[in-house]
Design a protein around this motif. Structure first.
Motif, PDB file in Angstrom:
ATOM      1  N   ALA A  19      29.249  51.413  19.421  1.00  9.32           N
ATOM      2  CA  ALA A  19      27.948  51.866  19.923  1.00  9.32           C
ATOM      3  C   ALA A  19      27.256  50.767  20.721  1.00  9.32           C
ATOM      4  N   GLY A  20      27.238  49.545  20.222  1.00  9.79           N
ATOM      5  CA  GLY A  20      26.603  48.444  20.949  1.00  9.79           C
ATOM      6  C   GLY A  20      27.274  48.180  22.282  1.00  9.79           C
ATOM      7  N   ALA A  21      28.600  48.251  22.312  1.00 10.16           N
ATOM      8  CA  ALA A  21      29.329  48.043  23.564  1.00 10.16           C
ATOM      9  C   ALA A  21      29.045  49.174  24.537  1.00 10.16           C
ATOM     10  N   SER A  22      29.029  50.402  24.059  1.00  4.35           N
ATOM     11  CA  SER A  22      28.741  51.550  24.930  1.00  4.35           C
ATOM     12  C   SER A  22      27.365  51.416  25.573  1.00  4.35           C
ATOM     13  N   GLU A  23      26.376  51.028  24.771  1.00  7.31           N
ATOM     14  CA  GLU A  23      25.016  50.829  25.295  1.00  7.31           C
ATOM     15  C   GLU A  23      24.999  49.719  26.339  1.00  7.31           C
ATOM     16  N   PRO A  55      20.642  45.091  21.613  1.00  6.18           N
ATOM     17  CA  PRO A  55      21.817  44.940  20.748  1.00  6.18           C
ATOM     18  C   PRO A  55      22.951  44.165  21.424  1.00  6.18           C
ATOM     19  N   TYR A  56      22.651  43.422  22.461  1.00  6.55           N
ATOM     20  CA  TYR A  56      23.595  42.592  23.206  1.00  6.55           C
ATOM     21  C   TYR A  56      22.792  41.463  23.833  1.00  6.55           C
ATOM     22  N   THR A  57      23.476  40.479  24.369  1.00  5.90           N
ATOM     23  CA  THR A  57      22.814  39.346  25.005  1.00  5.90           C
ATOM     24  C   THR A  57      22.653  39.621  26.491  1.00  5.90           C
ATOM     25  N   LEU A  58      21.475  39.348  27.020  1.00  8.05           N
ATOM     26  CA  LEU A  58      21.178  39.518  28.440  1.00  8.05           C
ATOM     27  C   LEU A  58      20.879  38.164  29.059  1.00  8.05           C
ATOM     28  N   SER A  82      26.540  40.469  27.357  1.00 10.74           N
ATOM     29  CA  SER A  82      27.703  40.131  26.534  1.00 10.74           C
ATOM     30  C   SER A  82      27.500  40.761  25.167  1.00 10.74           C
ATOM     31  N   PHE A  83      28.616  41.175  24.585  1.00 13.54           N
ATOM     32  CA  PHE A  83      28.560  41.933  23.336  1.00 13.54           C
ATOM     33  C   PHE A  83      29.859  41.745  22.573  1.00 13.54           C
ATOM     34  N   ASP A  84      29.794  41.946  21.268  1.00 15.28           N
ATOM     35  CA  ASP A  84      30.918  41.674  20.382  1.00 15.28           C
ATOM     36  C   ASP A  84      32.120  42.555  20.670  1.00 15.28           C
ATOM     37  N   GLY A  85      33.304  41.957  20.518  1.00 14.58           N
ATOM     38  CA  GLY A  85      34.566  42.686  20.598  1.00 14.58           C
ATOM     39  C   GLY A  85      35.177  42.684  21.986  1.00 14.58           C
ATOM     40  N   ASP A  86      36.426  43.123  22.020  1.00 16.16           N
ATOM     41  CA  ASP A  86      37.157  43.219  23.285  1.00 16.16           C
ATOM     42  C   ASP A  86      37.055  44.644  23.808  1.00 16.16           C
ATOM     43  N   ARG A 142      34.747  36.003  26.244  1.00 16.69           N
ATOM     44  CA  ARG A 142      34.270  34.647  25.988  1.00 16.69           C
ATOM     45  C   ARG A 142      33.845  34.598  24.525  1.00 16.69           C
ATOM     46  N   ASP A 143      34.468  33.735  23.751  1.00 14.97           N
ATOM     47  CA  ASP A 143      34.090  33.578  22.341  1.00 14.97           C
ATOM     48  C   ASP A 143      34.026  34.914  21.603  1.00 14.97           C
ATOM     49  N   SER A 144      35.076  35.704  21.685  1.00 10.77           N
ATOM     50  CA  SER A 144      35.213  37.009  21.026  1.00 10.77           C
ATOM     51  C   SER A 144      34.158  38.030  21.459  1.00 10.77           C
ATOM     52  N   GLN A 145      33.586  37.817  22.622  1.00 12.08           N
ATOM     53  CA  GLN A 145      32.636  38.778  23.192  1.00 12.08           C
ATOM     54  C   GLN A 145      33.091  39.186  24.582  1.00 12.08           C
ATOM     55  N   THR A 146      32.867  40.453  24.901  1.00 17.71           N
ATOM     56  CA  THR A 146      33.078  40.935  26.260  1.00 17.71           C
ATOM     57  C   THR A 146      31.842  40.580  27.066  1.00 17.71           C
TER      58      THR A 146
END
Length: 160
Positions: A19-23, A55-58, A82-86, A142-146
């Motif tokens: 969900a966080g990646a989709s957003e 829910p992600y870094t801007l 940037s957000f968690d996961g690949d 980068r560091d396990s974040q897309t």
């Protein structure tokens, strides 16, 4: 045909990304390509879509509108999430669909010397824009974040 592709990609995002990646992916595409916004305006648009805190870094700045002392010299504007996961494959598919949606986001060009692929890069591409400007789109890990980035270079970027 492009519209059907865009719809299919947007429908695919929730099925293949958290969900966080989709957003983050959808909001990056909705907000980061809009010119003429300050960092506060970009953040407000993203928070209106996804809530506060995001829910992600801007990372956002536009030196043509406000000071950005830490920004690289030949890059005029940056928008990055940037957000968690690949989630690079889903991010690239959504980014390509966004760039192909009218108005089409420039034309592909050789990568300017301001940018180079980094460890974890899945896509990096130069784009010729209007009025001599150039953009670089970049997706990777980068560091396990897309991360998804679009940088804009000014028309005189080669003089810097």
């Amino acid at each position: 045909m492009i519209r059907a592709f865009v719809i299919s990609v947007m429908l695919a995002v929730p099925a293949h990304a958290s969900a966080g990646a989709s957003e983050a992916i959808a909001t990056f595409n909705a907000v980061c390509f809009k010119a003429g916004q300050t960092a506060a305006q970009a953040r407000a648009r993203m928070e209106a879509r996804d809530g506060a805190p995001l829910p992600y870094t801007l990372t956002f700045w536009d030196k043509s509108l406000e000071p950005a002392p830490e920004a690289p010299a030949r890059i005029e504007r940056r928008c990055e999430v940037s957000f968690d996961g690949d989630h690079t494959e889903v991010a690239i598919a959504a980014l390509r669909a966004q760039m192909a949606t009218p108005p089409v986001f420039g034309t592909s060009i050789d990568l300017p010397d301001t940018h180079a692929p980094l460890t974890g890069t899945a896509l990096i591409e130069g784009r010729a824009l209007l009025r001599g400007r150039v953009a670089v789109v970049h997706v990777g890990m980068r560091d396990s974040q897309t991360f998804m980035t679009v940088d804009r270079l000014p028309a005189d970027w080669e003089d810097g």
